[in-house]
Write a protein that holds these residues in place. Structure first.
Motif, short mmCIF file in Angstrom:
data_model
loop_
_atom_site.label_atom_id
_atom_site.label_comp_id
_atom_site.label_asym_id
_atom_site.label_seq_id
_atom_site.Cartn_x
_atom_site.Cartn_y
_atom_site.Cartn_z
N LYS A 135 32.95 32.24 44.45
CA LYS A 135 32.09 32.50 43.26
C LYS A 135 32.93 32.94 41.97
O LYS A 135 32.73 32.33 40.76
N LYS A 136 33.84 33.73 42.03
CA LYS A 136 34.55 34.28 41.24
C LYS A 136 35.58 33.29 40.54
O LYS A 136 36.00 33.52 39.40
N HIS A 137 35.71 32.04 41.39
CA HIS A 137 36.65 31.01 40.84
C HIS A 137 36.00 29.84 40.26
O HIS A 137 36.54 28.70 39.81
#
Length: 227
Positions: A135-137
């Motif tokens: 998700k952070k990417h």
């Protein structure tokens, strides 16, 4: 360019296993002959160019590029890939099939698209782009509003775009962004229209690995004319 103005990288590694002697020769000698110039109109790379142009962003091993270019010899096929092994494999297929209608771009495809004239592309393929599953990417995923703005600019009215992925979160996110944009008309009328590979789809080695968390989905869109 200031670091804050540098586009977020949307692709992973660009190098892999060592190339064979033949592949290295193709990269050193053949690629410069069929590469799109960094400056100017990219379509000039075709010389006495055809009237129709297709673009594929991130072609992996190039199976789809070679098959589509062979089946459509009257089309100028613009193939984008940063992974050098994939470029070498595609060059091999192009040379073996004697294809003269393929040109290569081996840097960020977004930089290339900026140089296209308005309304010049009839088809665009974005097949199994890097899903950046964490998700952070997600911000690194290729399908973003500004990228869709550029695609809408360079695609002809009624031109077609095909997006495919085998990652559920990307499938949901990309579809939402395409539909929110306003210029991309989803052609699906029933579930089988996106669950079943289109008749002209060419299955690739990546797709055959079944690395995603869902069966592949295929979203076909038509570009609407500007309001």
């Amino acid at each position: 360019m200031d670091r804050q103005d540098t586009p977020i990288r949307t692709f992973g590694r660009t190098g892999g296993r060592p190339l064979s002697a033949r592949q290295q020769r193709l990269i050193d000698e053949r690629l410069p002959q069929v590469a799109i110039p960094v400056e100017g109109n990219p379509l000039s790379a075709f010389g006495d160019r055809p009237d129709r142009f297709w673009l594929e962003v991130g072609f992996g091993g190039g199976e789809h590029v070679a098959a589509q270019a062979k089946a459509n010899p009257d089309v100028g096929y613009i193939a984008c890939e940063v992974f050098v092994e994939g470029v070498a494999k595609c060059l091999t297929a192009v040379e073996e099939d004697g294809l003269t209608n393929v040109r290569f771009w081996t840097e960020d495809a977004r930089q290339l698209i900026e140089h296209f004239p308005d309304a010049c592309l009839e088809r665009v393929f974005i097949l199994f782009p890097d899903p950046w599953p964490k998700k952070k990417h997600h911000k690194r995923r290729l399908i973003q509003p500004d990228f869709l703005d550029e695609l809408a600019r360079v695609m002809k009215p009624d031109a077609e775009l095909r997006f495919a992925t085998d990652v559920r979160s990307y499938a949901d996110e990309a579809l939402a962004k395409f539909l929110a944009h306003g210029r991309f008309v989803w052609l699906a009328e029933k579930a089988d229209d996106w669950r079943t590979p289109p008749e002209d789809h060419v299955r690739t080695r990546y797709e055959s690995k079944n690395l995603g968390d869902i069966a592949p989905v295929f979203y076909d869109f038509r570009i609407a004319g500007p309001e």
